[in-house]
Design a protein around this motif. Structure first.
Motif, PDB file in Angstrom:
ATOM      1  N   LYS A  48      12.397  46.254 -21.536  1.00  0.00           N
ATOM      2  CA  LYS A  48      12.348  45.068 -20.550  1.00  0.00           C
ATOM      3  C   LYS A  48      12.618  43.872 -21.322  1.00  0.00           C
ATOM      4  CE  LYS A  48       9.135  47.182 -17.412  1.00  0.00           C
ATOM      5  NZ  LYS A  48       7.743  47.201 -16.825  1.00  0.00           N
ATOM      6  N   ILE A  49      12.445  43.747 -22.513  1.00  0.00           N
ATOM      7  CA  ILE A  49      12.562  42.356 -23.317  1.00  0.00           C
ATOM      8  C   ILE A  49      14.045  42.396 -23.396  1.00  0.00           C
ATOM      9  CG2 ILE A  49      12.551  41.154 -25.454  1.00  0.00           C
ATOM     10  CD1 ILE A  49       9.455  42.292 -25.582  1.00  0.00           C
ATOM     11  N   ALA A  50      14.836  43.396 -23.796  1.00  0.00           N
ATOM     12  CA  ALA A  50      16.240  43.519 -23.892  1.00  0.00           C
ATOM     13  C   ALA A  50      16.970  42.939 -22.686  1.00  0.00           C
ATOM     14  CB  ALA A  50      16.777  44.575 -24.248  1.00  0.00           C
ATOM     15  N   GLU A  51      16.411  43.507 -21.642  1.00  0.00           N
ATOM     16  CA  GLU A  51      17.366  43.169 -20.281  1.00  0.00           C
ATOM     17  C   GLU A  51      16.874  41.657 -19.916  1.00  0.00           C
ATOM     18  OE1 GLU A  51      15.269  45.354 -17.076  1.00  0.00           O
ATOM     19  OE2 GLU A  51      15.739  47.593 -18.018  1.00  0.00           O
ATOM     20  N   SER A  52      15.695  41.120 -20.437  1.00  0.00           N
ATOM     21  CA  SER A  52      15.385  39.741 -20.171  1.00  0.00           C
ATOM     22  C   SER A  52      16.394  38.682 -20.748  1.00  0.00           C
ATOM     23  CB  SER A  52      14.009  39.326 -20.545  1.00  0.00           C
ATOM     24  OG  SER A  52      12.974  40.144 -19.541  1.00  0.00           O
ATOM     25  N   PHE A  53      16.570  39.276 -21.953  1.00  0.00           N
ATOM     26  CA  PHE A  53      17.248  38.271 -22.889  1.00  0.00           C
ATOM     27  C   PHE A  53      18.998  38.731 -22.999  1.00  0.00           C
ATOM     28  CE2 PHE A  53      13.038  37.304 -24.133  1.00  0.00           C
ATOM     29  CZ  PHE A  53      13.255  35.711 -24.374  1.00  0.00           C
ATOM     30  N   ALA A  54      19.355  39.458 -21.951  1.00  0.00           N
ATOM     31  CA  ALA A  54      20.863  40.094 -22.191  1.00  0.00           C
ATOM     32  C   ALA A  54      21.801  39.041 -22.266  1.00  0.00           C
ATOM     33  CB  ALA A  54      20.917  41.004 -20.832  1.00  0.00           C
ATOM     34  N   SER A  55      21.402  37.911 -21.347  1.00  0.00           N
ATOM     35  CA  SER A  55      22.614  36.731 -21.720  1.00  0.00           C
ATOM     36  C   SER A  55      22.349  35.940 -22.876  1.00  0.00           C
ATOM     37  CB  SER A  55      22.367  35.852 -20.337  1.00  0.00           C
ATOM     38  OG  SER A  55      21.175  35.144 -20.532  1.00  0.00           O
ATOM     39  N   HIS A  57      22.242  37.466 -25.971  1.00  0.00           N
ATOM     40  CA  HIS A  57      22.690  37.941 -27.277  1.00  0.00           C
ATOM     41  C   HIS A  57      23.670  39.011 -26.936  1.00  0.00           C
ATOM     42  CE1 HIS A  57      20.943  42.027 -25.706  1.00  0.00           C
ATOM     43  NE2 HIS A  57      19.886  41.480 -25.441  1.00  0.00           N
ATOM     44  N   ASN A  58      24.506  39.437 -27.957  1.00  0.00           N
ATOM     45  CA  ASN A  58      25.875  40.165 -27.709  1.00  0.00           C
ATOM     46  C   ASN A  58      25.429  41.489 -28.088  1.00  0.00           C
ATOM     47  OD1 ASN A  58      27.039  37.977 -26.884  1.00  0.00           O
ATOM     48  ND2 ASN A  58      27.743  37.466 -28.917  1.00  0.00           N
ATOM     49  N   LEU A  59      24.299  42.304 -27.660  1.00  0.00           N
ATOM     50  CA  LEU A  59      24.090  43.523 -28.482  1.00  0.00           C
ATOM     51  C   LEU A  59      23.944  44.449 -27.000  1.00  0.00           C
ATOM     52  CD1 LEU A  59      21.432  42.891 -31.000  1.00  0.00           C
ATOM     53  CD2 LEU A  59      23.762  43.410 -31.276  1.00  0.00           C
ATOM     54  N   SER A  60      24.173  45.818 -27.038  1.00  0.00           N
ATOM     55  CA  SER A  60      23.655  46.531 -25.755  1.00  0.00           C
ATOM     56  C   SER A  60      22.363  46.719 -26.162  1.00  0.00           C
ATOM     57  CB  SER A  60      24.297  47.910 -26.205  1.00  0.00           C
ATOM     58  OG  SER A  60      23.708  48.804 -27.118  1.00  0.00           O
ATOM     59  N   ASN A  62      20.402  49.426 -26.243  1.00  0.00           N
ATOM     60  CA  ASN A  62      20.094  50.032 -27.283  1.00  0.00           C
ATOM     61  C   ASN A  62      20.152  49.470 -28.730  1.00  0.00           C
ATOM     62  OD1 ASN A  62      19.166  52.787 -28.406  1.00  0.00           O
ATOM     63  ND2 ASN A  62      21.514  53.480 -28.639  1.00  0.00           N
ATOM     64  N   GLU A  63      21.334  48.863 -28.900  1.00  0.00           N
ATOM     65  CA  GLU A  63      21.324  48.167 -30.244  1.00  0.00           C
ATOM     66  C   GLU A  63      20.367  47.173 -30.393  1.00  0.00           C
ATOM     67  OE1 GLU A  63      26.226  48.375 -30.877  1.00  0.00           O
ATOM     68  OE2 GLU A  63      25.406  46.744 -29.539  1.00  0.00           O
ATOM     69  N   PHE A  64      19.879  46.314 -29.243  1.00  0.00           N
ATOM     70  CA  PHE A  64      18.605  45.377 -29.296  1.00  0.00           C
ATOM     71  C   PHE A  64      17.434  45.868 -29.885  1.00  0.00           C
ATOM     72  CE2 PHE A  64      15.155  42.858 -27.549  1.00  0.00           C
ATOM     73  CZ  PHE A  64      15.680  41.566 -27.672  1.00  0.00           C
ATOM     74  N   VAL A  65      17.119  47.045 -29.057  1.00  0.00           N
ATOM     75  CA  VAL A  65      15.930  47.806 -29.374  1.00  0.00           C
ATOM     76  C   VAL A  65      15.939  48.329 -30.659  1.00  0.00           C
ATOM     77  CG1 VAL A  65      14.365  49.948 -28.813  1.00  0.00           C
ATOM     78  CG2 VAL A  65      15.457  48.569 -26.901  1.00  0.00           C
ATOM     79  N   SER A  66      16.863  48.829 -30.949  1.00  0.00           N
ATOM     80  CA  SER A  66      16.941  49.306 -32.415  1.00  0.00           C
ATOM     81  C   SER A  66      16.957  48.266 -33.709  1.00  0.00           C
ATOM     82  CB  SER A  66      18.395  49.954 -32.931  1.00  0.00           C
ATOM     83  OG  SER A  66      18.317  51.079 -32.145  1.00  0.00           O
ATOM     84  N   TRP A  67      17.648  47.131 -33.443  1.00  0.00           N
ATOM     85  CA  TRP A  67      17.379  46.000 -34.086  1.00  0.00           C
ATOM     86  C   TRP A  67      15.926  45.293 -34.122  1.00  0.00           C
ATOM     87  CZ3 TRP A  67      15.711  41.018 -34.288  1.00  0.00           C
ATOM     88  CH2 TRP A  67      16.151  40.133 -35.439  1.00  0.00           C
ATOM     89  N   VAL A  68      15.189  45.325 -33.207  1.00  0.00           N
ATOM     90  CA  VAL A  68      13.830  44.837 -33.106  1.00  0.00           C
ATOM     91  C   VAL A  68      12.886  45.919 -33.728  1.00  0.00           C
ATOM     92  CG1 VAL A  68      11.861  44.362 -31.685  1.00  0.00           C
ATOM     93  CG2 VAL A  68      14.152  43.368 -30.905  1.00  0.00           C
ATOM     94  N   GLU A  69      13.081  47.313 -33.793  1.00  0.00           N
ATOM     95  CA  GLU A  69      12.291  48.084 -34.341  1.00  0.00           C
ATOM     96  C   GLU A  69      12.491  48.145 -35.649  1.00  0.00           C
ATOM     97  OE1 GLU A  69      12.117  51.949 -31.027  1.00  0.00           O
ATOM     98  OE2 GLU A  69      13.713  51.558 -32.420  1.00  0.00           O
ATOM     99  N   LYS A  70      13.724  47.931 -36.246  1.00  0.00           N
ATOM    100  CA  LYS A  70      13.880  47.580 -37.840  1.00  0.00           C
ATOM    101  C   LYS A  70      13.143  46.517 -38.390  1.00  0.00           C
ATOM    102  CE  LYS A  70      17.562  47.857 -40.947  1.00  0.00           C
ATOM    103  NZ  LYS A  70      19.056  47.659 -41.089  1.00  0.00           N
ATOM    104  N   LYS A  71      13.692  45.297 -37.634  1.00  0.00           N
ATOM    105  CA  LYS A  71      13.170  44.131 -38.392  1.00  0.00           C
ATOM    106  C   LYS A  71      11.709  43.971 -38.296  1.00  0.00           C
ATOM    107  CE  LYS A  71      17.130  42.417 -39.596  1.00  0.00           C
ATOM    108  NZ  LYS A  71      17.332  42.271 -40.996  1.00  0.00           N
ATOM    109  N   ASN A  72      10.955  44.548 -37.099  1.00  0.00           N
ATOM    110  CA  ASN A  72       9.422  44.549 -36.961  1.00  0.00           C
ATOM    111  C   ASN A  72       8.721  45.502 -37.556  1.00  0.00           C
ATOM    112  OD1 ASN A  72       9.342  41.526 -35.439  1.00  0.00           O
ATOM    113  ND2 ASN A  72      10.864  42.682 -34.453  1.00  0.00           N
TER     114      ASN A  72
END
Length: 104
Positions: A48-55, A57-60, A62-72
């Protein structure tokens, strides 16, 4: 000069490696400070956060969720209300540090 190198080569190499390591660590720290932090609210998910901030960032998604998981350090997309997460949205683009009603 050759004698100086022979006597202190290990110290010079150690100093050079330390300086390089410090510069790399500082660059990574500054890079993370460029992103915003959000506080998870009840009912929110990483998707839902990835959808909210879709405009923003330039990630899909799936890429957004993976990035957040890795960094946090998140395992299995599990987030708890009150968690603060760094997300890949540049801080200058958006000001609030919390997502209010991010659900669509």
């Amino acid at each position: 000069m050759k004698k100086l190198w022979e006597n202190y080569s290990y110290a010079m190499i150690l100093l050079a490696v330390s300086l390089i390591f410090t510069m790399v660590a500082k660059a990574q720290l500054n890079n993370e400070e460029a992103y915003i932090t959000v506080t998870i609210e009840e009912g929110q998910s990483l998707w839902k956060i990835a959808e909210s901030f879709a405009s923003e960032h330039n990630l899909s998604e799936n890429e957004f969720v993976s990035w957040v998981e890795k960094k946090n350090g998140i395992v299995g997309e599990m987030v708890i209300p009150g968690d603060e997460l760094v997300i890949p949205v540049v801080a200058e683009q958006i000001e609030p540090t919390q997502i209010a009603g991010a659900e669509k």
